[in-house]
Design a protein around this motif. Structure first.
Motif, mmCIF file in Angstrom:
data_model
loop_
_atom_site.group_PDB
_atom_site.id
_atom_site.type_symbol
_atom_site.label_atom_id
_atom_site.label_comp_id
_atom_site.label_asym_id
_atom_site.label_seq_id
_atom_site.Cartn_x
_atom_site.Cartn_y
_atom_site.Cartn_z
ATOM 1 N N ARG A 137 0.839 -1.208 0.000
ATOM 2 C CA ARG A 137 0.000 0.000 0.000
ATOM 3 C C ARG A 137 0.874 1.258 0.000
ATOM 4 O O ARG A 137 1.768 1.407 0.835
ATOM 5 C CB ARG A 137 -0.890 -0.001 1.245
ATOM 6 C CG ARG A 137 -1.786 1.216 1.389
ATOM 7 C CD ARG A 137 -2.699 1.074 2.590
ATOM 8 N NE ARG A 137 -1.956 0.864 3.825
ATOM 9 C CZ ARG A 137 -2.535 0.664 5.011
ATOM 10 N NH1 ARG A 137 -3.851 0.610 5.086
ATOM 11 N NH2 ARG A 137 -1.795 0.491 6.088
ATOM 12 N N ALA A 139 2.043 4.762 1.000
ATOM 13 C CA ALA A 139 1.817 5.506 2.234
ATOM 14 C C ALA A 139 2.939 6.507 2.416
ATOM 15 O O ALA A 139 4.078 6.263 2.011
ATOM 16 C CB ALA A 139 1.749 4.557 3.430
ATOM 17 N N HIS A 164 10.349 1.464 -2.042
ATOM 18 C CA HIS A 164 9.407 2.258 -1.242
ATOM 19 C C HIS A 164 10.195 3.207 -0.326
ATOM 20 O O HIS A 164 10.450 2.885 0.843
ATOM 21 C CB HIS A 164 8.503 1.344 -0.405
ATOM 22 C CG HIS A 164 7.449 0.652 -1.201
ATOM 23 N ND1 HIS A 164 7.646 -0.577 -1.791
ATOM 24 C CD2 HIS A 164 6.184 1.036 -1.519
ATOM 25 C CE1 HIS A 164 6.551 -0.926 -2.435
ATOM 26 N NE2 HIS A 164 5.657 0.026 -2.295
ATOM 27 N N ASP A 214 3.664 -2.629 7.777
ATOM 28 C CA ASP A 214 3.031 -2.346 6.487
ATOM 29 C C ASP A 214 3.512 -3.359 5.447
ATOM 30 O O ASP A 214 2.751 -3.812 4.600
ATOM 31 C CB ASP A 214 3.362 -0.926 6.038
ATOM 32 C CG ASP A 214 2.788 0.115 6.965
ATOM 33 O OD1 ASP A 214 1.553 0.257 6.987
ATOM 34 O OD2 ASP A 214 3.570 0.775 7.683
ATOM 35 N N GLY A 235 -4.494 -3.836 4.972
ATOM 36 C CA GLY A 235 -3.576 -3.159 4.076
ATOM 37 C C GLY A 235 -2.154 -3.667 4.112
ATOM 38 O O GLY A 235 -1.303 -3.191 3.349
ATOM 39 N N HIS A 237 1.156 -6.019 3.565
ATOM 40 C CA HIS A 237 1.689 -6.873 2.501
ATOM 41 C C HIS A 237 2.661 -7.861 3.116
ATOM 42 O O HIS A 237 3.611 -7.470 3.800
ATOM 43 C CB HIS A 237 2.408 -6.044 1.437
ATOM 44 C CG HIS A 237 3.142 -6.885 0.431
ATOM 45 N ND1 HIS A 237 2.509 -7.834 -0.336
ATOM 46 C CD2 HIS A 237 4.471 -6.926 0.089
ATOM 47 C CE1 HIS A 237 3.407 -8.421 -1.128
ATOM 48 N NE2 HIS A 237 4.592 -7.892 -0.880
ATOM 49 N N ARG A 310 -2.722 -4.668 -6.090
ATOM 50 C CA ARG A 310 -3.538 -4.235 -4.946
ATOM 51 C C ARG A 310 -4.810 -3.567 -5.438
ATOM 52 O O ARG A 310 -4.786 -2.713 -6.315
ATOM 53 C CB ARG A 310 -2.742 -3.272 -4.064
ATOM 54 C CG ARG A 310 -3.559 -2.571 -2.977
ATOM 55 C CD ARG A 310 -2.693 -1.846 -1.996
ATOM 56 N NE ARG A 310 -1.942 -2.793 -1.180
ATOM 57 C CZ ARG A 310 -2.421 -3.376 -0.076
ATOM 58 N NH1 ARG A 310 -3.661 -3.113 0.320
ATOM 59 N NH2 ARG A 310 -1.680 -4.221 0.607
ATOM 60 N N SER A 312 -7.368 -2.338 -3.082
ATOM 61 C CA SER A 312 -7.900 -1.373 -2.123
ATOM 62 C C SER A 312 -6.880 -1.154 -1.019
ATOM 63 O O SER A 312 -5.960 -1.958 -0.824
ATOM 64 C CB SER A 312 -9.221 -1.862 -1.519
ATOM 65 O OG SER A 312 -8.990 -2.958 -0.638
ATOM 66 N N ASP A 313 -7.055 -0.065 -0.278
ATOM 67 C CA ASP A 313 -6.121 0.246 0.804
ATOM 68 C C ASP A 313 -6.176 -0.783 1.928
ATOM 69 O O ASP A 313 -5.182 -0.993 2.630
ATOM 70 C CB ASP A 313 -6.423 1.639 1.375
ATOM 71 C CG ASP A 313 -5.970 2.756 0.455
ATOM 72 O OD1 ASP A 313 -5.194 2.464 -0.484
ATOM 73 O OD2 ASP A 313 -6.392 3.903 0.664
ATOM 74 N N ASP A 314 -7.328 -1.413 2.129
ATOM 75 C CA ASP A 314 -7.487 -2.352 3.239
ATOM 76 C C ASP A 314 -7.145 -3.788 2.871
ATOM 77 O O ASP A 314 -7.078 -4.655 3.745
ATOM 78 C CB ASP A 314 -8.926 -2.300 3.778
ATOM 79 C CG ASP A 314 -9.225 -1.005 4.509
ATOM 80 O OD1 ASP A 314 -8.261 -0.331 4.926
ATOM 81 O OD2 ASP A 314 -10.414 -0.664 4.652
ATOM 82 N N GLU A 315 -6.937 -4.064 1.594
ATOM 83 C CA GLU A 315 -6.679 -5.429 1.176
ATOM 84 C C GLU A 315 -5.334 -5.925 1.714
ATOM 85 O O GLU A 315 -4.335 -5.208 1.696
ATOM 86 C CB GLU A 315 -6.681 -5.521 -0.347
ATOM 87 C CG GLU A 315 -6.499 -6.938 -0.876
ATOM 88 C CD GLU A 315 -6.624 -7.003 -2.394
ATOM 89 O OE1 GLU A 315 -7.425 -7.820 -2.878
ATOM 90 O OE2 GLU A 315 -5.927 -6.225 -3.083
ATOM 91 N N THR A 317 -2.280 -8.440 1.106
ATOM 92 C CA THR A 317 -1.683 -9.134 -0.039
ATOM 93 C C THR A 317 -0.545 -10.031 0.436
ATOM 94 O O THR A 317 0.127 -9.741 1.434
ATOM 95 C CB THR A 317 -1.153 -8.141 -1.085
ATOM 96 O OG1 THR A 317 -0.225 -7.240 -0.462
ATOM 97 C CG2 THR A 317 -2.299 -7.350 -1.700
#
Length: 342
Positions: A137, A139, A164, A214, A235, A237, A310, A312-315, A317
């Motif tokens: 996600r 961020a 990231h 995260d 969210g 991963h 991805r 959605s933000d809440d998914e 993975t």
């Protein structure tokens, strides 16, 4: 991550034989160079690479020792190579070591020998970071949790931070706390540009660290689940790198049930303990694997027919990687061509 220019064209097979040692490979295959190369070359070249299953031979010196061979070859004009990685596994001695041999696939001429151990560490971490580009996600600030403090761990930190830059906290956990603390001190000492802007900490509680991660990246040889799926926050991963046999398992079934699961290549469904066990227990089926690394790379590139990463933000993975010779030969290509054309 800054864009890089494409690698130079393939050389003539008449070029002199070269040896690329570990320091040289580190200079040629930095994450900011290797990740874009894999992102651009995997969709266009992976189908041209023939990569038979790895072959393992037990050795008489020890029941636990083995010799592994990982060949691959391509005759594509942009990838005219044949490569073989030879891996020795001696758990009672030096552990795992490797050498990589590169040949011209049209003439059979030997081109280069590469430090296979360094090649494996660099390409494995780059694959994890490449998948995270599509699955983690976005961020403004992010926490990376790394399980394991072995040889691969600092490479995963460097690769994920390259992909990231918003990662500003890294928590490291290991069964042996002193090993995790030693790695924390190495990273604090400045391994990598911008290290001073990142908080490196040893995680005392595995569960507490997983709950705030995260990105949770696992590089262990555990045969019992370490990551409890119920603890993954919305969210998150989960990056599973360590297991490469059906007996190994870094997360429980709940993590797979809660997450949308991707694999690097189809061979992971035969070798990864998390997936093999989940199939056998009826937790999930092969059809539940949402896609492969090539699907994710195509998604990052915006290809029209690509599988969405991805959603959605809440998914939650999950990416499971076991590694293949396809990635070896692409990383060796970049290192060799950059070296002889520099």
């Amino acid at each position: 991550m800054a864009a890089t220019s494409p690698p130079p064209p393939p050389p003539s097979p008449s070029k002199p034989f070269v040896y690329l040692d570990s320091p040289t490979l580190h200079s040629l295959l930095a994450p900011e160079t290797l990740i874009p190369h894999l992102r651009s070359s995997l969709p266009s070249l992976s189908l041209s690479v023939h990569s038979p299953p790895r072959v393992s031979f037990p050795l008489p010196s020890s029941p636990a020792s083995s010799l592994l061979l990982m060949p691959s070859w391509s005759t594509h004009p942009s990838l005219p190579y044949l490569g073989v990685k030879v891996v020795t596994s001696f758990p009672s001695a030096h552990g795992v070591a490797a050498s990589y041999s590169l040949f011209h696939s049209l003439s059979g001429a030997p081109l280069a020998a590469l430090d296979g151990t360094a090649l494996t560490l660099l390409r494995t971490s780059a694959v994890s970071a490449l998948a995270a580009l599509a699955l983690a996600r976005p961020a403004p600030r992010a926490t990376l949790v790394v399980l394991g403090a072995g040889a691969l761990a600092p490479y995963l930190v460097a690769a994920h931070r390259s992909a990231h830059p918003s990662i500003d906290r890294v928590l490291l956990w290991n069964r042996s706390p002193h090993k995790a603390e030693a790695l924390v001190q190495r990273l604090r000492a400045g391994s990598g540009a911008g290290a001073a802007a990142v908080a490196f900490e040893r995680a005392e509680s595995l569960d507490d660290a997983v709950a705030i991660g995260d990105i949770v990246s696992c590089a262990t040889s555990s045969e019992t689940p370490l990551v409890k799926g119920k603890l993954l926050k919305p969210g998150a991963h989960l990056d599973l790198v360590g297991s490469f046999t059906p007996s190994m398992r870094e997360c429980d079934d709940e993590a797979l049930k809660r997450g949308r699961v991707f694999a690097d290549f189809e061979v992971a469904m035969e070798e990864a303990g998390e997936l093999v066990g989940a199939f056998e227990r009826g937790v999930m089926s092969r059809a539940d694997i949402a896609g492969t690394l090539i699907d994710l790379v195509s998604s990052c590139r915006g290809d029209a027919a690509a599988v969405v990463g991805r959603r959605s933000d809440d998914e939650i993975t999950v990416f499971k990687s076991v590694g293949t010779a396809v990635v070896d030969i692409l990383a060796a290509q970049l290192a060799y061509e950059t070296y002889i054309n520099s």
